[in-house]
Structure formats: structure tokens, C-alpha cells
Design a protein around this motif. Sequence first.
Motif, PDB file in Angstrom:
ATOM      1  N   ALA A 138       0.826  -1.204   0.000  1.00  0.00           N
ATOM      2  CA  ALA A 138       0.000   0.000   0.000  1.00  0.00           C
ATOM      3  C   ALA A 138       0.863   1.257   0.000  1.00  0.00           C
ATOM      4  CB  ALA A 138      -0.923   0.002   1.216  1.00  0.00           C
ATOM      5  N   THR A 139       1.970   1.243   0.718  1.00  0.00           N
ATOM      6  CA  THR A 139       2.869   2.391   0.757  1.00  0.00           C
ATOM      7  C   THR A 139       3.506   2.622  -0.600  1.00  0.00           C
ATOM      8  OG1 THR A 139       3.314   1.938   3.075  1.00  0.00           O
ATOM      9  CG2 THR A 139       4.841   3.397   1.957  1.00  0.00           C
ATOM     10  N   ALA A 140       3.844   1.569  -1.303  1.00  0.00           N
ATOM     11  CA  ALA A 140       4.474   1.708  -2.617  1.00  0.00           C
ATOM     12  C   ALA A 140       3.512   2.327  -3.622  1.00  0.00           C
ATOM     13  CB  ALA A 140       4.959   0.358  -3.116  1.00  0.00           C
ATOM     14  N   THR A 141       2.225   2.065  -3.507  1.00  0.00           N
ATOM     15  CA  THR A 141       1.275   2.598  -4.484  1.00  0.00           C
ATOM     16  C   THR A 141       0.792   4.000  -4.136  1.00  0.00           C
ATOM     17  OG1 THR A 141      -0.553   1.508  -3.345  1.00  0.00           O
ATOM     18  CG2 THR A 141       0.444   0.336  -5.193  1.00  0.00           C
ATOM     19  N   THR A 142       0.631   4.331  -2.858  1.00  0.00           N
ATOM     20  CA  THR A 142       0.072   5.638  -2.495  1.00  0.00           C
ATOM     21  C   THR A 142       1.107   6.617  -1.993  1.00  0.00           C
ATOM     22  OG1 THR A 142      -0.376   4.961  -0.222  1.00  0.00           O
ATOM     23  CG2 THR A 142      -2.132   4.613  -1.832  1.00  0.00           C
ATOM     24  N   GLY A 143       2.249   6.176  -1.526  1.00  0.00           N
ATOM     25  CA  GLY A 143       3.265   7.076  -1.008  1.00  0.00           C
ATOM     26  C   GLY A 143       3.171   7.272   0.488  1.00  0.00           C
ATOM     27  N   SER A 144       2.130   6.779   1.135  1.00  0.00           N
ATOM     28  CA  SER A 144       2.012   6.879   2.587  1.00  0.00           C
ATOM     29  C   SER A 144       1.291   5.644   3.097  1.00  0.00           C
ATOM     30  CB  SER A 144       1.250   8.143   2.998  1.00  0.00           C
ATOM     31  OG  SER A 144      -0.081   8.057   2.559  1.00  0.00           O
ATOM     32  N   ALA A 145       1.389   5.433   4.371  1.00  0.00           N
ATOM     33  CA  ALA A 145       0.740   4.273   4.959  1.00  0.00           C
ATOM     34  C   ALA A 145      -0.775   4.456   4.878  1.00  0.00           C
ATOM     35  CB  ALA A 145       1.173   4.107   6.408  1.00  0.00           C
ATOM     36  N   PRO A 146      -1.514   3.372   4.660  1.00  0.00           N
ATOM     37  CA  PRO A 146      -2.964   3.507   4.564  1.00  0.00           C
ATOM     38  C   PRO A 146      -3.558   3.978   5.883  1.00  0.00           C
ATOM     39  CG  PRO A 146      -2.314   1.210   4.659  1.00  0.00           C
ATOM     40  CD  PRO A 146      -1.064   2.011   4.536  1.00  0.00           C
ATOM     41  N   ASP A 147      -4.530   4.858   5.799  1.00  0.00           N
ATOM     42  CA  ASP A 147      -5.256   5.395   6.959  1.00  0.00           C
ATOM     43  C   ASP A 147      -4.336   6.095   7.938  1.00  0.00           C
ATOM     44  OD1 ASP A 147      -7.610   4.372   5.925  1.00  0.00           O
ATOM     45  OD2 ASP A 147      -7.354   2.472   6.966  1.00  0.00           O
ATOM     46  N   SER A 148      -3.231   6.647   7.467  1.00  0.00           N
ATOM     47  CA  SER A 148      -2.337   7.350   8.380  1.00  0.00           C
ATOM     48  C   SER A 148      -2.768   8.791   8.569  1.00  0.00           C
ATOM     49  CB  SER A 148      -0.899   7.309   7.856  1.00  0.00           C
ATOM     50  OG  SER A 148      -0.804   8.065   6.656  1.00  0.00           O
ATOM     51  N   GLY A 149      -3.629   9.302   7.695  1.00  0.00           N
ATOM     52  CA  GLY A 149      -4.091  10.668   7.815  1.00  0.00           C
ATOM     53  C   GLY A 149      -3.121  11.674   7.230  1.00  0.00           C
ATOM     54  N   SER A 151       0.247  12.013   0.718  1.00  0.00           N
ATOM     55  CA  SER A 151       1.415  11.368   0.135  1.00  0.00           C
ATOM     56  C   SER A 151       2.529  12.394  -0.036  1.00  0.00           C
ATOM     57  CB  SER A 151       1.053  10.744  -1.208  1.00  0.00           C
ATOM     58  OG  SER A 151       0.774  11.758  -2.140  1.00  0.00           O
ATOM     59  N   ARG A 152       3.740  11.911  -0.205  1.00  0.00           N
ATOM     60  CA  ARG A 152       4.905  12.797  -0.312  1.00  0.00           C
ATOM     61  C   ARG A 152       4.787  13.706  -1.534  1.00  0.00           C
ATOM     62  NH1 ARG A 152      10.930  11.788   1.049  1.00  0.00           N
ATOM     63  NH2 ARG A 152       9.842  11.304   2.948  1.00  0.00           N
ATOM     64  N   LEU A 153       4.316  13.169  -2.656  1.00  0.00           N
ATOM     65  CA  LEU A 153       4.165  13.975  -3.858  1.00  0.00           C
ATOM     66  C   LEU A 153       3.127  15.062  -3.658  1.00  0.00           C
ATOM     67  CD1 LEU A 153       4.885  14.474  -6.806  1.00  0.00           C
ATOM     68  CD2 LEU A 153       3.124  12.826  -7.437  1.00  0.00           C
ATOM     69  N   SER A 154       2.040  14.726  -3.007  1.00  0.00           N
ATOM     70  CA  SER A 154       0.999  15.716  -2.744  1.00  0.00           C
ATOM     71  C   SER A 154       1.523  16.841  -1.859  1.00  0.00           C
ATOM     72  CB  SER A 154      -0.198  15.039  -2.075  1.00  0.00           C
ATOM     73  OG  SER A 154      -1.160  15.991  -1.722  1.00  0.00           O
TER      74      SER A 154
END
Length: 143
Positions: free
Chosen positions: A29-40, A43-46
Motif C-alpha cells: 500500500a505504501t508503494a502505491t500511495t506514497g504513505s501508509a494507509p489510513d495514516s491521515g 502522500s509525499r508527492l501531494s
Amino acid sequence: MTAGTARLRRWMRAGPRRLARLRHDVERATATTGSAPDSGRPSRLSALLWWLGTGLLALGLLFVNVGVAVSEFHVTPVVAVLAGLGQSAALVLILIRPTAATLLQFLAVAVFAIGMRGGYAVLQGGGESSPGMPGAVVVVPGR
């Protein structure tokens, strides 16, 4: 052996497998979104896009603020640059420290007000679109 103890032993034996599977799912999940799921957290790019957009806007507004302050309000260029830098820095700072950004904005406005020449500064109002509208009057104490 009681039912509770048997359940606890099964859970303990399956624990390492469940933990490995959970780690794998989090990494995927981290590889696809850039952050841990449901971490609030975004993502780094955002987050980088927010910083880039706000920084470019602040840089553009710095030149506009300095130009208008020098040409329309007859503020010295040094004071105009100081006030413009304060306002542009406050725009970027609001992303992480809103209270400090507000204080910096007030400080920049105070520098601008002190740097204005004393007397009345009349902002030209009216014009062809609204001929009856008067200009705004700003009273600045004389030096």
C-alpha cells in the motif's frame, strides 16, 4: 487444556505469519500511495506539490507587492521589500505554523504602515464602471 488456552496457542503460532502478511500489505500500500494507509497524512508527492504551488505563488506576489507599494503608496524600496518578504514568507509558513504566519503577517503590515509617508493616502476609486464610488481614505500619522 481449556478452550481459551487452545485459542491463545493457535493465535501465538499464527502470529508471525499474520505479522509478515500485515507487513507485506503495508509495504504494498505504501508503494502505491506514497504513505501508509489510513495514516491521515498526504502522500509525499501531494505535500511537495502544495509546497511548490505555495512557494511559486508567494514569489509572484512578492514582486507584485513591492511594485505596488513603491509606485502607488510611495514607500521606499527597502521597506517595500521587507514588508513583501514578510507577507510572502507568511503565505508559505501558514502550511506548517498558522499562528506564527499570522504574527509574521501582522509584523509585515506594521512595517509597511510605518514605512508609509505621513499624511493621507487616497486610493483612487470610481472610474468608468462605478463613477459615483469614492476612493478609500487611509489615515497615516505624520512623522
